[in-house]
Design an enzyme around this catalytic site. Structure first.
Site, PDB file in Angstrom:
ATOM      1  CG  HIS A 222      15.554  34.289  13.163  1.00  0.00           C
ATOM      2  ND1 HIS A 222      14.199  34.239  13.409  1.00  0.00           N
ATOM      3  CD2 HIS A 222      15.811  35.457  12.532  1.00  0.00           C
ATOM      4  CE1 HIS A 222      13.658  35.350  12.941  1.00  0.00           C
ATOM      5  NE2 HIS A 222      14.596  36.107  12.407  1.00  0.00           N
TER       6      HIS A 222
ATOM      7  CB  THR B 176       4.788   3.043   6.187  1.00  0.00           C
ATOM      8  OG1 THR B 176       3.723   2.925   5.248  1.00  0.00           O
ATOM      9  CG2 THR B 176       6.086   2.577   5.555  1.00  0.00           C
TER      10      THR B 176
ATOM     11  CB  THR C  34      -0.921  -0.004   1.241  1.00  0.00           C
ATOM     12  OG1 THR C  34      -1.806  -1.123   1.127  1.00  0.00           O
ATOM     13  CG2 THR C  34      -1.744   1.270   1.317  1.00  0.00           C
TER      14      THR C  34
ATOM     15  CG  ASP D 175      -1.435  -1.230   7.583  1.00  0.00           C
ATOM     16  OD1 ASP D 175      -0.711  -0.809   8.500  1.00  0.00           O
ATOM     17  OD2 ASP D 175      -1.722  -0.558   6.577  1.00  0.00           O
TER      18      ASP D 175
ATOM     19  CE  LYS E  94       0.201  10.922   2.219  1.00  0.00           C
ATOM     20  NZ  LYS E  94      -0.362  10.043   3.217  1.00  0.00           N
TER      21      LYS E  94
HETATM   22  P1  NDP Z   1      -9.228   6.625  10.136  1.00  0.00           P
HETATM   23  O1  NDP Z   1      -9.327   5.572  11.160  1.00  0.00           O
HETATM   24  O2  NDP Z   1      -8.137   7.641  10.232  1.00  0.00           O
HETATM   25  O3  NDP Z   1     -10.597   7.433  10.067  1.00  0.00           O
HETATM   26  C1  NDP Z   1     -11.796   6.776   9.790  1.00  0.00           C
HETATM   27  C2  NDP Z   1     -12.890   7.806   9.735  1.00  0.00           C
HETATM   28  O4  NDP Z   1     -14.036   7.222   9.154  1.00  0.00           O
HETATM   29  C3  NDP Z   1     -13.311   8.324  11.097  1.00  0.00           C
HETATM   30  O5  NDP Z   1     -13.650   9.676  10.972  1.00  0.00           O
HETATM   31  C4  NDP Z   1     -14.549   7.476  11.412  1.00  0.00           C
HETATM   32  O6  NDP Z   1     -15.456   8.111  12.241  1.00  0.00           O
HETATM   33  C5  NDP Z   1     -15.143   7.379  10.027  1.00  0.00           C
HETATM   34  N1  NDP Z   1     -16.033   6.255   9.842  1.00  0.00           N
HETATM   35  C6  NDP Z   1     -15.859   4.967  10.169  1.00  0.00           C
HETATM   36  N2  NDP Z   1     -16.916   4.228   9.779  1.00  0.00           N
HETATM   37  C7  NDP Z   1     -17.787   5.077   9.189  1.00  0.00           C
HETATM   38  C8  NDP Z   1     -19.051   4.927   8.580  1.00  0.00           C
HETATM   39  N3  NDP Z   1     -19.646   3.747   8.493  1.00  0.00           N
HETATM   40  N4  NDP Z   1     -19.661   6.021   8.075  1.00  0.00           N
HETATM   41  C9  NDP Z   1     -19.066   7.237   8.140  1.00  0.00           C
HETATM   42  N5  NDP Z   1     -17.864   7.442   8.712  1.00  0.00           N
HETATM   43  C10 NDP Z   1     -17.237   6.372   9.222  1.00  0.00           C
HETATM   44  O7  NDP Z   1      -9.197   5.825   8.745  1.00  0.00           O
HETATM   45  P2  NDP Z   1      -8.644   6.208   7.306  1.00  0.00           P
HETATM   46  O8  NDP Z   1      -9.404   5.373   6.360  1.00  0.00           O
HETATM   47  O9  NDP Z   1      -8.619   7.684   7.120  1.00  0.00           O
HETATM   48  O10 NDP Z   1      -7.140   5.702   7.341  1.00  0.00           O
HETATM   49  C11 NDP Z   1      -6.863   4.336   7.707  1.00  0.00           C
HETATM   50  C12 NDP Z   1      -5.561   4.261   8.441  1.00  0.00           C
HETATM   51  O11 NDP Z   1      -4.499   4.444   7.519  1.00  0.00           O
HETATM   52  C13 NDP Z   1      -5.375   5.362   9.482  1.00  0.00           C
HETATM   53  O12 NDP Z   1      -5.912   5.002  10.716  1.00  0.00           O
HETATM   54  C14 NDP Z   1      -3.893   5.520   9.530  1.00  0.00           C
HETATM   55  O13 NDP Z   1      -3.362   4.638  10.487  1.00  0.00           O
HETATM   56  C15 NDP Z   1      -3.428   5.107   8.142  1.00  0.00           C
HETATM   57  N6  NDP Z   1      -3.059   6.294   7.350  1.00  0.00           N
HETATM   58  C16 NDP Z   1      -2.047   7.084   7.795  1.00  0.00           C
HETATM   59  C17 NDP Z   1      -1.677   8.190   7.080  1.00  0.00           C
HETATM   60  C18 NDP Z   1      -0.567   9.054   7.581  1.00  0.00           C
HETATM   61  O14 NDP Z   1       0.185   8.609   8.440  1.00  0.00           O
HETATM   62  N7  NDP Z   1      -0.445  10.287   7.124  1.00  0.00           N
HETATM   63  C19 NDP Z   1      -2.325   8.568   5.829  1.00  0.00           C
HETATM   64  C20 NDP Z   1      -3.397   7.674   5.465  1.00  0.00           C
HETATM   65  C21 NDP Z   1      -3.738   6.583   6.210  1.00  0.00           C
HETATM   66  P3  NDP Z   1     -15.476   7.839  13.826  1.00  0.00           P
HETATM   67  O15 NDP Z   1     -14.331   8.607  14.387  1.00  0.00           O
HETATM   68  O16 NDP Z   1     -16.830   8.379  14.214  1.00  0.00           O
HETATM   69  O17 NDP Z   1     -15.363   6.355  13.994  1.00  0.00           O
END
Ligand code: NDP
Length: 494
Positions: free
Chosen positions: A485, A357, A78, A349, A87
Site C-alpha cells: 500500500h 511479439t 515490426t 505473425d 508505439k
Molecule cells: P485487430 O484484429 O486487433 O482489429 C481489427 C479491427 O479492424 C477489428 O475491429 C475489425 O472489426 C476491424 N476490421 C477488419 N476489417 C475491416 C474492414 N474491412 N472495415 C472496417 N473494419 C474492419 O487488428 P489490428 O490491426 O488492430 O492489430 C493487428 C494485430 O496486431 C492484433 O490482432 C494484435 O495481435 C497485434 N497487436 C498487438 C498489440 C499489443 O499487444 N498491444 C498492439 C498492436 C497490434 P471486426 O471485429 O468487426 O472484424
C-alpha cells in the site's frame, strides 16, 4: 514533456547520430542465374529478422548450429521498427502529457510530436544496432536481401543459393489495406512513425488494438480523432466491462467513437479525405444512424486503416512448394510449428496464431531448442497476458466473463468482483478518471479464471498476475496475501 523537462544528463540523439555499425552482408537483388549461383550451406536458414526469427537464430547458434538469417529490411522487424517499441514510447509520451497537462496546466505543459519522434527514432536505431551485434556475437550470418524458397531445402537470395535441411519462415505480417473505393488514401500504422508533423484531424478505421492505441496516443498529441468501428463495441476479444470503461474514457478525452459504422468509400477533398460510412447491416435509403441505412460522412486531414494484419508471404515461393495456408491466410503449422512441407517451419505473425511479439519469441526459441538442442519447455499459451497501450492502458489475462460463462455452461457458475476507483496518480493530476479491476471467479472453487484491469499500471500488474493465474490462484489466496500500500495492484487482493 517540454524540452525544459527533459533530463539534461542524457542528451538526445537523432537516429542518424546513432552508430549504424556493424553492417550485414548485402546480397544484390538480381542474380546471375543458376549457372553462376554461389552456394552456401548451413544447418538452419531463417527468413525474417523480426522477433521470432532473431530469437530462433540466436538460440540455434547457441546450440552450435550454423545459422544464416536473411532479412530484406531493418533488423528487429515490426516490433522494433514499426510496432511495439515506437508505439510504446509514444504512449509513454502521451501518458506523460496526460499527467503533466493536468497538474502543470498553468505552465502549458504539452507533449511535442517532433520532439517525441526524435527520441523514438534514436531508440529504434540503437535497437537495430544492438540486435545486429548480438546476432554477430552469436555467430549468426546475417544476409541482407529478398529470400525465395527454391527446391526443398533451398533458399534463393539474389545470386546465392542457400541450402539447409531446416528452414524457418518468420516473415511477419503487414497492415491490411482498406478494401473500399479510395482505400489507398488511408495510411497504415507503419506510416505514423514516419510522420514529421501531425494532421489536425484523423479518422481511424477499426476497433482493435492498433486503432484504439493510435487513436488514444494521437488524441493526446492534439489530433482531433474520429474512431469508426464496424462492430458494436471496441476490442471484442476483451471483457465487456473493460472495453466499456475504456470506451467511456476515450470519449471523455474527446475521441468521437462511431460504432456500427461501416466505411464504404474514401475520396480526396481539398487536401483532406472524405470518409463515407453507413450503419453496419443497414440498407441505403433509411435515415438516422442506428439501424437505418443512410450513408453519412466526415472529413479528416488523414485516415488510418487499422483493420488487421496479413501474413507476409508474397514472393516467397510458397505456392510452388504447395505450403498449406490456415483459415485466416497465414501459414498453417502444427503444434511442432511444422508446415505442410518437410523441413519447413513457421513462427509468429506469418502463421495464423496470435500476432504478438512474445509469442513469436517463445515459438522461435522453443523450435531452435527442439531442432538443435535439448527439448525445451513449451510456453503456456493458455495464459497469454494481453495489453492495449492506450491511455489509460488496459490489460487482461485468462477468461473474460462471457468466455468463462460459456466454458462453464451456466452464468451462475461464474462470479465477478468489479472495483472502480480513482488512483492517487490521477488524483495528483487532478483527473477523475476511474481505474477498473475485475476478477472472474469460479463460483464453486473460488479459482480465479480471469483478471482484467484498466489503469496506467495495468500491463505491469497483469504480467506478474499471469503467473498466479497459471498456478491456479484462488480468491482466498488473494485475500490472505498482504497488500502493498498504496498501489493500484492492491485492489486485486480482496
Ligand atoms: P485487430 O484484429 O486487433 O482489429 C481489427 C479491427 O479492424 C477489428 O475491429 C475489425 O472489426 C476491424 N476490421 C477488419 N476489417 C475491416 C474492414 N474491412 N472495415 C472496417 N473494419 C474492419 O487488428 P489490428 O490491426 O488492430 O492489430 C493487428 C494485430 O496486431 C492484433 O490482432 C494484435 O495481435 C497485434 N497487436 C498487438 C498489440 C499489443 O499487444 N498491444 C498492439 C498492436 C497490434 P471486426 O471485429 O468487426 O472484424
Amino acid at each position: 514533456m517540454s524540452k525544459r523537462q527533459a533530463n539534461p544528463a542524457t542528451p538526445r540523439k537523432r537516429a542518424s547520430q546513432v552508430s549504424a555499425e556493424p553492417v550485414p552482408e548485402r546480397v544484390p537483388r538480381r542474380g546471375r542465374g543458376k549457372a553462376g549461383a554461389r552456394r552456401r550451406e548451413a544447418d538452419f536458414i531463417v527468413i525474417g529478422a523480426g522477433s521470432g526469427g532473431v530469437a530462433a537464430a540466436r538460440r540455434a547458434a547457441a546450440h552450435g548450429a550454423r545459422v544464416i538469417l536473411v532479412e530484406r529490411d531493418a533488423v528487429g522487424g515490426t516490433c522494433v521498427n514499426r510496432g511495439c517499441v515506437p508505439k510504446k514510447m509514444l504512449s509513454y509520451g502521451a501518458g506523460l502529457a496526460a499527467i503533466l497537462s493536468g497538474c502543470l496546466s498553468h505552465t502549458g505543459a504539452r507533449e511535442d510530436w517532433g520532439d517525441a519522434i526524435v527520441r523514438v527514432d534514436a531508440e529504434v536505431a540503437r535497437l537495430n544496432v544492438v540486435y545486429t551485434e548480438r546476432l554477430q556475437q552469436a555467430g549468426v550470418t546475417l544476409l541482407h536481401g529478398e529470400a525465395r524458397l527454391g527446391a526443398p531445402g533451398e533458399v534463393h537470395v539474389g545470386d546465392e543459393i542457400l541450402q539447409a535441411r531446416r528452414i524457418l519462415l518468420a516473415t511477419g505480417a503487414a497492415p491490411r489495406r482498406l478494401p473500399v473505393p479510395g482505400g489507398e488514401l488511408a495510411c497504415s500504422s507503419d506510416d505514423i512513425f514516419t510522420w514529421k508533423s501531425l494532421p489536425a484531424s484523423l479518422a481511424v478505421v477499426g476497433g482493435g488494438y492498433i486503432a484504439v492505441e493510435q487513436a488514444s496516443i494521437l488524441a493526446r498529441f492534439g489530433v482531433k480523432v474520429d474512431l469508426l468501428v464496424r462492430g458494436e463495441r471496441l476490442l471484442p476479444h476483451f471483457d465487456h466491462d473493460l472495453a466499456a470503461a475504456l470506451h467511456d474514457a476515450l470519449v471523455a478525452q474527446g475521441i468521437r467513437i462511431h460504432l456500427n459504422a461501416e466505411v464504404t468509400l474514401l475520396a480526396a477533398a481539398n487536401g483532406a479525405v472524405e470518409v463515407c460510412y453507413r450503419p453496419r447491416g443497414g440498407t441505403e435509403g433509411g435515415n438516422g444512424n442506428q439501424g437505418s441505412g443512410r450513408t453519412e460522412s466526415l472529413r479528416a486531414q488523414a485516415v488510418l486503416a487499422a483493420i488487421g494484419r496479413v501474413a507476409h508471404s508474397d514472393g516467397l515461393g510458397l505456392e510452388a512448394l504447395d505450403v498449406r495456408r490456415g483459415t485466416r491466410g497465414g501459414i498453417a503449422v502444427d503444434r511442432q510449428l511444422r508446415t505442410s512441407v518437410r523441413g519447413l517451419y513457421a513462427v509468429g505473425d506469418a502463421t495464423d496464431g496470435p500476432q504478438l511479439t512474445p509469442v513469436a519469441i517463445a515459438q522461435g526459441r522453443w523450435l531452435a531448442d527442439r531442432l538443435f538442442g535439448r527439448r525445451g519447455d513449451r510456453a503456456d499459451f493458455d495464459y497469454i497476458p494481453f495489453a492495449v497501450f492506450c491511455e489509460p492502458a488496459i490489460a487482461s489475462v485468462g477468461l473474460s466473463e462471457a468466455a468463462a460463462a460459456e466454458a462453464a455452461g451456466k452464468a451462475e457458475r461464474i462470479r465477478t468482483v468489479v472495483k472502480r476507483f480513482v488512483s492517487l496518480e490521477n488524483r495528483f493530476g487532478g483527473s477523475e478518471q476511474a481505474s477498473l479491476v475485475k476478477l472472474v471467479i469460479n463460483a464453486r472453487s473460488g479459482r480465479v479464471l480471469g483478471a482484467h484491469m484498466m489503469d496506467g499500471a495495468a500491463p505491469e500488474i497483469i504480467q506478474a498476475f499471469a503467473v498466479a493465474l497459471r498456478l491456479g490462484v484462488k480468491e482466498h489466496h488473494l485475500e490472505t496475501t498482504v497488500r502493498l500500500h498504496p498501489t493500484v495492484a492492491e485492489e486485486l487482493f480482496g
